[in-house]
Design a protein around this motif. Structure first.
Motif, PDB file in Angstrom:
ATOM      1  N   THR A   1       0.736  -1.303  -0.151  1.00 55.24           N
ATOM      2  CA  THR A   1       0.198  -0.127   0.004  1.00 55.24           C
ATOM      3  C   THR A   1       0.840   1.245   0.019  1.00 55.24           C
TER       4      THR A   1
ATOM      5  N   ASP B   1       1.973   1.722  -3.512  1.00 57.26           N
ATOM      6  CA  ASP B   1       0.922   2.595  -4.284  1.00 57.26           C
ATOM      7  C   ASP B   1       0.643   3.807  -4.046  1.00 57.26           C
TER       8      ASP B   1
ATOM      9  N   GLY C   1      -1.069   5.200  -7.049  1.00 53.47           N
ATOM     10  CA  GLY C   1      -1.939   4.270  -7.592  1.00 53.47           C
ATOM     11  C   GLY C   1      -1.601   3.294  -8.807  1.00 53.47           C
TER      12      GLY C   1
ATOM     13  N   TRP D   1      -7.286  -3.480   2.707  1.00 48.88           N
ATOM     14  CA  TRP D   1      -7.631  -2.601   1.577  1.00 48.88           C
ATOM     15  C   TRP D   1      -8.816  -1.990   1.395  1.00 48.88           C
ATOM     16  N   THR D   2      -9.930  -2.566   2.027  1.00 49.65           N
ATOM     17  CA  THR D   2     -11.216  -2.046   1.778  1.00 49.65           C
ATOM     18  C   THR D   2     -12.160  -1.634   3.145  1.00 49.65           C
TER      19      THR D   2
ATOM     20  N   LYS E   1      -4.703   3.242   2.819  1.00 44.31           N
ATOM     21  CA  LYS E   1      -5.398   2.598   1.837  1.00 44.31           C
ATOM     22  C   LYS E   1      -4.832   2.812   0.439  1.00 44.31           C
TER      23      LYS E   1
ATOM     24  N   VAL F   1      -4.630   4.039  -3.606  1.00 44.26           N
ATOM     25  CA  VAL F   1      -5.174   5.122  -4.143  1.00 44.26           C
ATOM     26  C   VAL F   1      -6.679   4.532  -4.753  1.00 44.26           C
ATOM     27  N   ARG F   2      -6.636   3.423  -5.256  1.00 40.84           N
ATOM     28  CA  ARG F   2      -7.766   2.559  -5.841  1.00 40.84           C
ATOM     29  C   ARG F   2      -7.670   1.337  -5.481  1.00 40.84           C
ATOM     30  N   ARG F   3      -8.444   0.337  -5.479  1.00 38.95           N
ATOM     31  CA  ARG F   3      -8.094  -1.183  -5.190  1.00 38.95           C
ATOM     32  C   ARG F   3      -7.304  -1.730  -6.269  1.00 38.95           C
TER      33      ARG F   3
ATOM     34  N   GLN G   1      -5.423  -4.241  -8.867  1.00 35.53           N
ATOM     35  CA  GLN G   1      -5.880  -5.289  -9.621  1.00 35.53           C
ATOM     36  C   GLN G   1      -4.893  -6.571  -9.300  1.00 35.53           C
TER      37      GLN G   1
END
Length: 297
Positions: free
Chosen positions: A105, A108, A113, A153-154, A175, A177-179, A181
């Motif tokens: 994280t 990221d 992200g 992460w969520t 967290k 920036v975005r979940r 992939q």
């Protein structure tokens, strides 16, 4: 098509130039590299139970000098702006999920992200011994790690209680920036089912020299993954792939270019990476090879 390259983090002479990781990342981005990747090796056993490549009785010299993957990817995150930053692959069963989440994280967040986490279950019994993790538990630990990462992460607070890993209820303000992939490696039926059930993408591997038929290497397995995904109630179209091109000792740059051009006809191949550890004799040479590939493809 996005073409990426392994950082000089694992391999022969190039990986011994640790002070050039940042320069490689920056110059590779300037050349047009679409992604930068790290691998994950912990040991080079003197008397391995399982050798490399599969079927060998030894571990190649290129695995004798290994830089930390999280540090190397963090360096790349700090000196680049556009390339995706991937792990090819992190052996997730070695790491408590809370520690793994913190490292990934952070990368990221630093990169804005750009993280593409690729995970595998590992294959070297000696590495599991050194990590104090039972080799026979690797598949179950990978599954639990994915569950725990999803929580971290969520959710906030986040919490996970499994048979092998535990995350006590915790405030989880850090967290992505975005979940991210998540991509998973493996060709065995159980691995393909795990991709279909758990992942956003698959990490197939193309070894050179060797067969380069996209139908056999990519199309047929992806069809099975998507069939499994339908059985799991998931949207098959939502599962992609990143093709890993692994030239072995003796492979030529012409073979690499030819294989990329051939596989690029497969509609699913929109992103691939080339691992240069067996070809590059220095960081400068790795950049020369990367430039040749990008100009030719």
């Amino acid at each position: 098509m996005r073409i990426g390259f392994s950082l000089p983090q694992l391999g022969g002479v190039a990986a011994r130039q640790a002070d050039a990781v940042a320069r490689f990342a920056g110059e590779a981005e300037a050349l047009g590299a679409g992604s930068l990747w790290v691998g994950d090796r912990l040991l080079a056993p003197v008397n391995p139970t399982v050798g490399y490549p599969p079927g060998a009785s030894t571990i190649p010299e290129e695995f004798h000098h290994i830089l930390d993957p999280f540090v190397a990817l963090g360096i790349a995150a700090a000196v680049t702006e556009k390339p995706l930053l991937g792990t090819n692959v992190i052996n997730a069963p070695w790491y408590p999920p809370a520690l793994l989440a913190r490292s990934l994280t952070t990368i990221d967040a630093v990169s804005g992200g750009r993280l593409v986490p690729g995970f595998g279950s590992g294959w070297s019994p000696e590495e599991f011994q050194a990590a104090s993790v039972p080799f026979a538990e690797r598949g179950r630990r990978l599954d639990e790690c994915l569950d725990a990462l999803d929580q971290l992460w969520t959710a906030d607070p986040a919490e996970y209680h499994g048979q092998h890993w535990t995350v006590p209820a915790t405030h989880a303000g850090l967290k992505p920036v975005r979940r991210p992939q998540i991509h998973l490696a493996g060709f065995a039926p159980a691995a393909l089912r795990r991709v279909a059930r758990r992942a956003d993408g698959w990490l197939p591997i193309l070894v050179l020299p060797g067969p380069t038929d996209p139908a056999e290497l990519i199309t047929a397995p992806m069809r099975r993954i998507r069939e499994f995904a339908e059985q799991e109630g998931r949207d098959p179209a939502g599962i992609g792939l990143v093709l890993r091109v692994y030239p072995q000792p003796g492979a030529t740059i012409d073979e690499v270019v030819s294989a990329i051009q051939r596989c690029s006809t497969e509609p699913d191949v929109r992103h691939l990476l080339v691992d240069l550890m067996f070809l590059a004799t220095s960081v400068d040479h790795a950049l020369e090879l990367a430039e040749t590939i990008l100009r030719s493809c």
